[in-house]
Each structure stands twice: as structure tokens, then as C-alpha cells.
Design a protein around this motif. Structure first.
Motif, PDB file in Angstrom:
ATOM      1  N   GLU A   1       0.849  -1.121   0.008  1.00 27.87           N
ATOM      2  CA  GLU A   1      -0.049   0.022   0.015  1.00 27.87           C
ATOM      3  C   GLU A   1       0.923   1.288  -0.192  1.00 27.87           C
ATOM      4  OE1 GLU A   1      -2.985   0.390  -0.801  1.00 27.87           O
ATOM      5  OE2 GLU A   1      -3.601   2.280   0.167  1.00 27.87           O
ATOM      6  N   LEU A   2       1.806   1.356   0.859  1.00 23.67           N
ATOM      7  CA  LEU A   2       3.070   2.323   0.688  1.00 23.67           C
ATOM      8  C   LEU A   2       3.598   2.512  -0.692  1.00 23.67           C
ATOM      9  CD1 LEU A   2       4.712   1.843   4.168  1.00 23.67           C
ATOM     10  CD2 LEU A   2       3.748   3.938   3.420  1.00 23.67           C
ATOM     11  N   ALA A   3       3.617   1.409  -1.390  1.00 26.55           N
ATOM     12  CA  ALA A   3       4.333   1.554  -2.500  1.00 26.55           C
ATOM     13  C   ALA A   3       3.369   2.221  -3.580  1.00 26.55           C
ATOM     14  CB  ALA A   3       4.773   0.209  -3.142  1.00 26.55           C
ATOM     15  N   ARG A   4       2.079   1.922  -3.451  1.00 21.64           N
ATOM     16  CA  ARG A   4       0.945   2.642  -4.228  1.00 21.64           C
ATOM     17  C   ARG A   4       0.806   4.049  -4.069  1.00 21.64           C
ATOM     18  NH1 ARG A   4      -1.772  -2.263  -4.164  1.00 21.64           N
ATOM     19  NH2 ARG A   4      -2.488  -2.174  -2.196  1.00 21.64           N
ATOM     20  N   ARG A   5       0.987   4.475  -2.955  1.00 20.84           N
ATOM     21  CA  ARG A   5       0.752   5.755  -2.413  1.00 20.84           C
ATOM     22  C   ARG A   5       1.631   6.539  -2.254  1.00 20.84           C
ATOM     23  NH1 ARG A   5      -4.844   5.996  -2.863  1.00 20.84           N
ATOM     24  NH2 ARG A   5      -5.836   4.146  -2.092  1.00 20.84           N
ATOM     25  N   ALA A   6       2.980   6.229  -1.973  1.00 21.25           N
ATOM     26  CA  ALA A   6       4.056   6.973  -1.774  1.00 21.25           C
ATOM     27  C   ALA A   6       4.793   7.788  -3.065  1.00 21.25           C
ATOM     28  CB  ALA A   6       5.322   6.286  -0.962  1.00 21.25           C
ATOM     29  N   ASP A   7       5.370   9.004  -2.847  1.00 23.69           N
ATOM     30  CA  ASP A   7       5.815   9.887  -3.881  1.00 23.69           C
ATOM     31  C   ASP A   7       7.386   9.644  -4.109  1.00 23.69           C
ATOM     32  OD1 ASP A   7       6.702  11.811  -5.637  1.00 23.69           O
ATOM     33  OD2 ASP A   7       5.974  13.454  -4.354  1.00 23.69           O
ATOM     34  N   PRO A   8       7.816   8.993  -5.177  1.00 21.90           N
ATOM     35  CA  PRO A   8       9.131   8.886  -5.373  1.00 21.90           C
ATOM     36  C   PRO A   8      10.167  10.185  -5.007  1.00 21.90           C
ATOM     37  CG  PRO A   8       7.990   7.890  -6.954  1.00 21.90           C
ATOM     38  CD  PRO A   8       6.851   8.805  -6.382  1.00 21.90           C
ATOM     39  N   GLY A   9       9.123  11.336  -5.458  1.00 22.02           N
ATOM     40  CA  GLY A   9      10.092  12.832  -5.447  1.00 22.02           C
ATOM     41  C   GLY A   9      10.203  12.972  -3.742  1.00 22.02           C
ATOM     42  N   SER A  10       9.559  12.610  -2.796  1.00 24.50           N
ATOM     43  CA  SER A  10       9.902  12.689  -1.509  1.00 24.50           C
ATOM     44  C   SER A  10       9.727  11.275  -0.781  1.00 24.50           C
ATOM     45  CB  SER A  10       8.885  13.565  -0.955  1.00 24.50           C
ATOM     46  OG  SER A  10       7.640  13.593  -1.128  1.00 24.50           O
ATOM     47  N   PRO A  11      10.754  10.309  -0.539  1.00 16.64           N
ATOM     48  CA  PRO A  11      10.684   9.297  -0.169  1.00 16.64           C
ATOM     49  C   PRO A  11      10.380   9.052   1.347  1.00 16.64           C
ATOM     50  CG  PRO A  11      12.643   9.276  -1.490  1.00 16.64           C
ATOM     51  CD  PRO A  11      11.981  10.777  -1.510  1.00 16.64           C
ATOM     52  N   ILE A  12       9.544   8.101   1.873  1.00 17.55           N
ATOM     53  CA  ILE A  12       9.187   7.973   2.961  1.00 17.55           C
ATOM     54  C   ILE A  12      10.180   7.062   3.844  1.00 17.55           C
ATOM     55  CG2 ILE A  12       7.259   7.242   4.668  1.00 17.55           C
ATOM     56  CD1 ILE A  12       5.446   8.503   2.963  1.00 17.55           C
ATOM     57  N   GLU A  13      10.597   7.558   5.151  1.00 14.42           N
ATOM     58  CA  GLU A  13      11.540   6.664   5.774  1.00 14.42           C
ATOM     59  C   GLU A  13      10.511   5.517   6.353  1.00 14.42           C
ATOM     60  OE1 GLU A  13      13.073   8.719   9.231  1.00 14.42           O
ATOM     61  OE2 GLU A  13      14.502   9.957   7.989  1.00 14.42           O
ATOM     62  N   VAL A  14      11.398   4.115   6.268  1.00 15.92           N
ATOM     63  CA  VAL A  14      10.547   3.099   6.574  1.00 15.92           C
ATOM     64  C   VAL A  14      11.401   2.614   7.829  1.00 15.92           C
ATOM     65  CG1 VAL A  14       9.727   0.853   6.243  1.00 15.92           C
ATOM     66  CG2 VAL A  14       8.975   2.797   4.880  1.00 15.92           C
ATOM     67  N   PHE A  15      10.772   2.245   8.875  1.00 20.56           N
ATOM     68  CA  PHE A  15      11.565   1.379   9.942  1.00 20.56           C
ATOM     69  C   PHE A  15      10.612   0.233  10.083  1.00 20.56           C
ATOM     70  CE2 PHE A  15      14.533   3.752  12.374  1.00 20.56           C
ATOM     71  CZ  PHE A  15      14.732   5.270  11.901  1.00 20.56           C
ATOM     72  N   ILE A  16      11.023  -0.902  10.218  1.00 15.44           N
ATOM     73  CA  ILE A  16      10.437  -2.149  10.361  1.00 15.44           C
ATOM     74  C   ILE A  16      10.613  -2.607  11.717  1.00 15.44           C
ATOM     75  CG2 ILE A  16      10.594  -4.760   9.759  1.00 15.44           C
ATOM     76  CD1 ILE A  16      10.480  -3.258   7.306  1.00 15.44           C
TER      77      ILE A  16
ATOM     78  N   ARG B   1      13.681  -6.685   1.841  1.00 13.33           N
ATOM     79  CA  ARG B   1      13.771  -6.670   0.561  1.00 13.33           C
ATOM     80  C   ARG B   1      12.755  -6.127  -0.153  1.00 13.33           C
ATOM     81  NH1 ARG B   1      15.219 -11.940   1.866  1.00 13.33           N
ATOM     82  NH2 ARG B   1      17.356 -12.414   1.958  1.00 13.33           N
ATOM     83  N   ARG B   2      11.377  -6.193   0.549  1.00 14.33           N
ATOM     84  CA  ARG B   2      10.352  -5.588  -0.241  1.00 14.33           C
ATOM     85  C   ARG B   2      10.359  -3.987  -0.322  1.00 14.33           C
ATOM     86  NH1 ARG B   2       5.581  -8.925  -0.554  1.00 14.33           N
ATOM     87  NH2 ARG B   2       5.956 -11.048   0.172  1.00 14.33           N
ATOM     88  N   VAL B   3      10.925  -3.517   0.828  1.00 10.66           N
ATOM     89  CA  VAL B   3      11.086  -2.138   1.070  1.00 10.66           C
ATOM     90  C   VAL B   3      11.976  -1.303   0.124  1.00 10.66           C
ATOM     91  CG1 VAL B   3      11.528  -0.318   2.622  1.00 10.66           C
ATOM     92  CG2 VAL B   3      10.041  -1.984   3.349  1.00 10.66           C
ATOM     93  N   LEU B   4      13.102  -2.316  -0.023  1.00 10.32           N
ATOM     94  CA  LEU B   4      14.247  -1.886  -1.171  1.00 10.32           C
ATOM     95  C   LEU B   4      13.879  -1.921  -2.560  1.00 10.32           C
ATOM     96  CD1 LEU B   4      17.146  -4.301   0.696  1.00 10.32           C
ATOM     97  CD2 LEU B   4      17.095  -1.341   0.574  1.00 10.32           C
ATOM     98  N   ALA B   5      12.628  -2.534  -2.769  1.00 11.39           N
ATOM     99  CA  ALA B   5      12.369  -2.572  -3.992  1.00 11.39           C
ATOM    100  C   ALA B   5      11.311  -1.487  -4.611  1.00 11.39           C
ATOM    101  CB  ALA B   5      11.607  -4.048  -4.413  1.00 11.39           C
ATOM    102  N   VAL B   6      11.107  -0.732  -3.515  1.00 10.72           N
ATOM    103  CA  VAL B   6      10.125   0.578  -3.860  1.00 10.72           C
ATOM    104  C   VAL B   6      10.916   1.718  -3.713  1.00 10.72           C
ATOM    105  CG1 VAL B   6       8.146   1.785  -3.180  1.00 10.72           C
ATOM    106  CG2 VAL B   6       8.290  -0.869  -2.754  1.00 10.72           C
ATOM    107  N   PRO B   7      11.182   2.615  -4.949  1.00 12.12           N
ATOM    108  CA  PRO B   7      12.130   3.606  -4.849  1.00 12.12           C
ATOM    109  C   PRO B   7      11.651   4.828  -3.924  1.00 12.12           C
ATOM    110  CG  PRO B   7      11.307   3.013  -7.077  1.00 12.12           C
ATOM    111  CD  PRO B   7      10.684   2.016  -6.342  1.00 12.12           C
ATOM    112  N   ALA B   8      10.172   4.936  -3.990  1.00 14.66           N
ATOM    113  CA  ALA B   8       9.454   5.874  -2.875  1.00 14.66           C
ATOM    114  C   ALA B   8       9.554   5.608  -1.420  1.00 14.66           C
ATOM    115  CB  ALA B   8       8.012   6.070  -3.263  1.00 14.66           C
ATOM    116  N   LEU B   9      10.432   4.404  -1.177  1.00 17.22           N
ATOM    117  CA  LEU B   9      10.481   4.195   0.167  1.00 17.22           C
ATOM    118  C   LEU B   9      11.957   4.044   0.633  1.00 17.22           C
ATOM    119  CD1 LEU B   9       7.788   1.186   0.949  1.00 17.22           C
ATOM    120  CD2 LEU B   9       7.698   3.774   1.079  1.00 17.22           C
ATOM    121  N   ARG B  10      12.451   4.745   1.780  1.00 17.04           N
ATOM    122  CA  ARG B  10      13.906   4.573   2.259  1.00 17.04           C
ATOM    123  C   ARG B  10      13.993   3.623   3.566  1.00 17.04           C
ATOM    124  NH1 ARG B  10      17.816   6.449   5.106  1.00 17.04           N
ATOM    125  NH2 ARG B  10      16.890   7.926   6.371  1.00 17.04           N
TER     126      ARG B  10
END
Ligand SMILES: *Cc1c(COP(=O)(O)O)cnc(C)c1O
Length: 241
Positions: free
Chosen positions: A113-128, A151-160
Motif C-alpha cells: 500500500e505504501l508503494a502505491r501511495r508514496a511519492d518517489p519525489g519525497s521518499p518515506i523513511e520506513v522502519f521495520i 527486501r520488499r521495502v528496498l524494491a520500492v523507490p519511494a521508500l527509504r
């Protein structure tokens, strides 16, 4: 006037404790981010704290975060907002435009869902979030599932992929949390090795609350989440069944 000075005094006291904990283990206090956890506090209290110099705020409920962020922005202030609570996928859409980071990511559907919604122009910091105490009532993934989520987070450019987060079992003794903090640090180190991550990727450790943040810093925390010590005791919240 107590109302004007108290928040400032509390913030300074916490900052001093951060410095002391860093000094004990030879760390640089600039490497520890202090998140003020403002859940249940009203926007005016947050505005006062931000004017005192608090730059990061944490909340557990999506609507509460968004409403408070709007009120604080209306006062001309733009602190960073971090989401820390249990997150339903249907709330991701509300949070994405407002937050710097989400620290409670613990399952694939949330990452999708984050991959669908996040904006690659301003990536969201993700903590697992890792359920370090293996407590069935708590959020967080099992340690064995962390690598897959990373690995899943790493595959999404809009997530860091910023780091790991934990909330150890409740205990009045801060030393009781220390083995969990140490576990999270070692778990991060081995993930970084196994996934061959470099530099800032998965470098963070969000751990430590009012009762145990000094132990967390001694064990390597890069983010501490402090509510009660900064804002005072919270009124009890009605817990949904
Ligand atoms: C409430 C909360 C905190 C802050 O707790 P205090 O004990 O008031 O400092 C930190 N992290 C999370 C995830 C929380 O829910």
C-alpha cells in the motif's frame, strides 16, 4: 510562568540525559534523534514544544496525527511527523502526504500500500517494527521475517529503508529492556551484512522510551521516542476491544 518554562525545562532535561548516555559510551549526541511522542496531547502543547526547539513528533493514530499536523502547520511550524502505531492499510493514504517516516511497518500488505501511495519525489523513511519479546498482543514482525520485509521495502523507490524499531516488554526496570535493545542492534547488523547494505540503508535503530531511552542509547539507538518525560503523564485512553 510555569506554562511557558516547563516544556522548555523538560526538553532540556531530556537532552541532557541524551548527552550523558552518549558520553558514557563515547557516542556523538548529534547521532541521536529525539522524537517527542505527542499522542493524546493537544495541538497547543505541541506548538509550545516545537517553539522550544523540538523538531520531531510521533503519533500512534493516523487521524490524530493528521489533525495535529494541520493545526501545527497553521501556526507556521513544520516539525517532522513520524507514525509509530498500529497501522491499517486504509490509513496509509492519509499519512503519506504528511509524515517523514513510518516506524511500525510489519507486514507485506502495508509495504504494498505504501508503494502505491508514496511519492518517489519525497521518499518515506520506513522502519521495520520487530516484535522482540515475541508478545502475541503486540505489533511487529517476527525476527525471522525481517529480511523479507527489508527486501520488499528496498524494491520500492519511494521508500527509504531507514532502520528497525522495537517496543520491548513493559518493565519498570530499564535494565530489563537492555537485552532486547542489544538483540535489535545485532539483528540489524546481521541484516546489513546478509543483504549487503551500505551507508545509510537500514542504519537506524528506533528504540527507547521515557523509562529506558538511556539504556537504548548506550546500546546504539539512533532514534529515541519520548512521550511522558516531555509532555507529562498521559490521561488514560479508552482502549478499543
Ligand atoms: C507511547 C509511545 C512511546 C512513548 O512512551 P513514553 O513512555 O510516554 O515515553 C514511544 N513509542 C511508542 C511506539 C509509543 O506508543
Amino acid at each position: 510562568m510555569a506554562a511557558a518554562t516547563e516544556p522548555h525545562t523538560r526538553l532540556e532535561a531530556v537532552r541532557e540525559q541524551v548527552r550523558q548516555a552518549c558520553a558514557r559510551v563515547g557516542r556523538d549526541p548529534a547521532q541521536v534523534r529525539l522524537i517527542g511522542v505527542s499522542k493524546t496531547r493537544d495541538a497547543d502543547e505541541v506548538i509550545t514544544a516545537v517553539r522550544c526547539g523540538l523538531s520531531d513528533l510521533g503519533e500512534n493514530y493516523a487521524q490524530e496525527l493528521v489533525a495535529k499536523a494541520q493545526a501545527v502547520a497553521a501556526a507556521g511550524l513544520t516539525p517532522r511527523w513520524h507514525f509509530l502505531g498500529g497501522l491499517q492499510t486504509n490509513k496509509v493514504r492519509l499519512l503519506v502526504p504528511v509524515v517523514t517516516g513510518i516506524q511500525s511497518v510489519d507486514r507485506p500488505s502495508l509495504i504494498d500500500e505504501l508503494a502505491r501511495r508514496a511519492d518517489p519525489g519525497s521518499p518515506i523513511e520506513v522502519f521495520i517494527e520487530v516484535n522482540v519479546g515475541d508478545e502475541s498482543q503486540k505489533a511487529g514482525c517476527a525476527p525471522a521475517d525481517t529480511a523479507d520485509l527489508c527486501r520488499r521495502v528496498l524494491a520500492v523507490p519511494a521508500l527509504r529503508l531507514a532502520g528497525l524499531m522495537c517496543v520491548p516488554p513493559v518493565d519498570d526496570d530499564p535494565e530489563a529492556s537492555r537485552p532486547y535493545f542489544r538483540f535489535l542492534r545485532e539483528h540489524r547488523d546481521s541484516l546489513r551484512r546478509d543483504l549487503r547494505l551500505h551507508e545509510e540503508t537500514l542504519a537506524g535503530l528506533s528504540m527507547g522510551m521515557s523509562g529506558d531511552f538511556q539504556a537504548a542509547i548506550e546500546e546504539g539507538a539512533t532514534t529515541v521516542r519520548v512521550g511522558t518525560l516531555l509532555f507529562g503523564p498521559r490521561p488514560p485512553r479508552i482502549v478499543e476491544p
